[in-house]
Scaffold this motif. Sequence first.
Motif, short mmCIF file in Angstrom:
data_model
loop_
_atom_site.label_atom_id
_atom_site.label_comp_id
_atom_site.label_asym_id
_atom_site.label_seq_id
_atom_site.Cartn_x
_atom_site.Cartn_y
_atom_site.Cartn_z
N ASP A 42 -16.72 -25.46 -12.92
CA ASP A 42 -17.52 -24.51 -13.69
C ASP A 42 -18.66 -23.93 -12.85
N ILE A 43 -19.30 -24.80 -12.05
CA ILE A 43 -20.38 -24.33 -11.17
C ILE A 43 -19.84 -23.29 -10.19
N ALA A 44 -18.68 -23.61 -9.61
CA ALA A 44 -18.09 -22.72 -8.61
C ALA A 44 -17.72 -21.37 -9.22
N GLU A 45 -17.02 -21.40 -10.33
CA GLU A 45 -16.58 -20.14 -10.93
C GLU A 45 -17.77 -19.28 -11.34
N SER A 46 -18.78 -19.90 -11.93
CA SER A 46 -19.96 -19.15 -12.36
C SER A 46 -20.63 -18.47 -11.17
N TYR A 47 -20.78 -19.19 -10.07
CA TYR A 47 -21.46 -18.60 -8.91
C TYR A 47 -20.62 -17.49 -8.29
N ILE A 48 -19.32 -17.74 -8.10
CA ILE A 48 -18.47 -16.73 -7.48
C ILE A 48 -18.51 -15.43 -8.28
N ARG A 49 -18.40 -15.54 -9.58
CA ARG A 49 -18.40 -14.33 -10.42
C ARG A 49 -19.78 -13.67 -10.42
N PRO A 55 -12.64 -15.72 -8.21
CA PRO A 55 -12.05 -16.93 -7.62
C PRO A 55 -10.61 -16.66 -7.18
N SER A 56 -10.35 -16.85 -5.91
CA SER A 56 -9.02 -16.52 -5.37
C SER A 56 -7.91 -17.37 -5.97
N PHE A 57 -8.24 -18.62 -6.33
CA PHE A 57 -7.19 -19.55 -6.72
C PHE A 57 -6.82 -19.44 -8.20
N LYS A 58 -7.76 -19.01 -9.03
CA LYS A 58 -7.51 -19.04 -10.48
C LYS A 58 -6.41 -18.05 -10.84
N GLN A 62 -0.16 -19.32 -11.04
CA GLN A 62 -0.50 -19.97 -12.31
C GLN A 62 -1.39 -21.21 -12.12
N PHE A 63 -2.08 -21.33 -10.98
CA PHE A 63 -3.04 -22.43 -10.84
C PHE A 63 -4.16 -22.21 -11.87
N PRO A 64 -4.56 -23.28 -12.60
CA PRO A 64 -5.42 -23.09 -13.77
C PRO A 64 -6.92 -23.13 -13.51
N ALA A 65 -7.36 -23.29 -12.28
CA ALA A 65 -8.79 -23.50 -12.03
C ALA A 65 -9.26 -22.64 -10.87
N SER A 66 -10.58 -22.68 -10.64
CA SER A 66 -11.19 -21.85 -9.60
C SER A 66 -11.28 -22.57 -8.26
N ILE A 67 -11.30 -23.89 -8.27
CA ILE A 67 -11.31 -24.67 -7.04
C ILE A 67 -10.18 -25.69 -7.10
N CYS A 68 -9.81 -26.20 -5.95
CA CYS A 68 -8.97 -27.39 -5.87
C CYS A 68 -9.90 -28.58 -5.62
N ALA A 69 -9.78 -29.61 -6.44
CA ALA A 69 -10.64 -30.79 -6.33
C ALA A 69 -9.75 -32.02 -6.20
N SER A 70 -9.65 -32.57 -4.99
CA SER A 70 -8.69 -33.62 -4.67
C SER A 70 -9.45 -34.88 -4.26
N VAL A 71 -9.24 -35.97 -4.98
CA VAL A 71 -10.05 -37.18 -4.85
C VAL A 71 -9.25 -38.30 -4.18
N ILE A 95 -12.12 -23.92 -1.73
CA ILE A 95 -12.69 -22.79 -2.46
C ILE A 95 -12.20 -21.49 -1.83
N GLY A 96 -11.80 -20.55 -2.69
CA GLY A 96 -11.46 -19.21 -2.24
C GLY A 96 -12.19 -18.19 -3.09
N ALA A 97 -12.61 -17.10 -2.47
CA ALA A 97 -13.26 -16.02 -3.20
C ALA A 97 -12.71 -14.69 -2.70
N GLN A 98 -12.44 -13.79 -3.63
CA GLN A 98 -11.96 -12.44 -3.31
C GLN A 98 -13.08 -11.45 -3.60
N TYR A 99 -13.46 -10.70 -2.57
CA TYR A 99 -14.52 -9.69 -2.71
C TYR A 99 -13.95 -8.34 -2.32
N GLN A 100 -13.94 -7.43 -3.27
CA GLN A 100 -13.42 -6.07 -3.06
C GLN A 100 -12.06 -6.09 -2.35
#
Length: 253
Positions: A42-49, A55-58, A62-71, A95-100
């Motif tokens: 949520d932090i990542a998506e809010s900031y990117i937008r 968010p490049s990944f969302k 059909q990936f459902p989130a804005s980041i990949c979080a692997s533990v 993390i991926g971000a698409q700008y223009q």
Amino acid sequence: MIICKSEAELQLMRIAGRIVSDTHRLLKQAIRPGITTKELDDIAESYIRSQDAIPSFKGYNQFPASICASVNNELVHGIPGSRKLNDGDIISIDIGAQYQGYHGDSAWTYGVGNISEESQRLLDITEQSLYAGLELVKPDVRLFTISHAIQQVIEAAGFSVVRDFVGHGIGADLHEEPQIPNYGLPDRGPRLKPGMVLAIEPMVNIGERYVRTLVDDWTVVTQDNSWCAHFEHTVAVTADGCEILTLSREQAG
């Protein structure tokens, strides 16, 4: 076909890269025992937008989130959710971000609270292998010379190079040619040229190199449940070397 970017395209990718690196900085500050991976997403998506980016990944395949979080034993493509981080965990965040219309892409593995010496060594070696590869990025170098340098650092430390997943070109598409393995023979592969943009990303296991995908069709884990790490930068080949497009202000010194 490997696409070389114009200066105008590179400028957009610098902005995308800065957004990605700033998002990493925010998440690094937020990581602590008790936080959920969904809260980090949520932090990542809010900031990117907030930066007029997407968010490049969302929604990507059909990936459902804005980041990949692997533990811990999860290598890549972990889906954020209700899982809470514990003291001593490690978490790889991609993390991926698409700008223009242009993408930036970077992954980093972070310790949660107090981590073991073995975990810290895994993080250190994986990061070192990334920079060993980046040091060789310049015109006329053959691509697999970089792959070989990454492999040498990892295997000299007694860790394993994952071979099922590789780095990639990046630009208007999140994944472009060429594919960039983290192993190989030097002086092989295409020659680098100014304007090429590469996402170089060593993926390293403490144990054996083999991985499998869970039933969610996304999360990749080690077959032997050993822990693993993932570090990635987006870099542009310049006339005399490379420019790291996803370098944070902190990393830049």
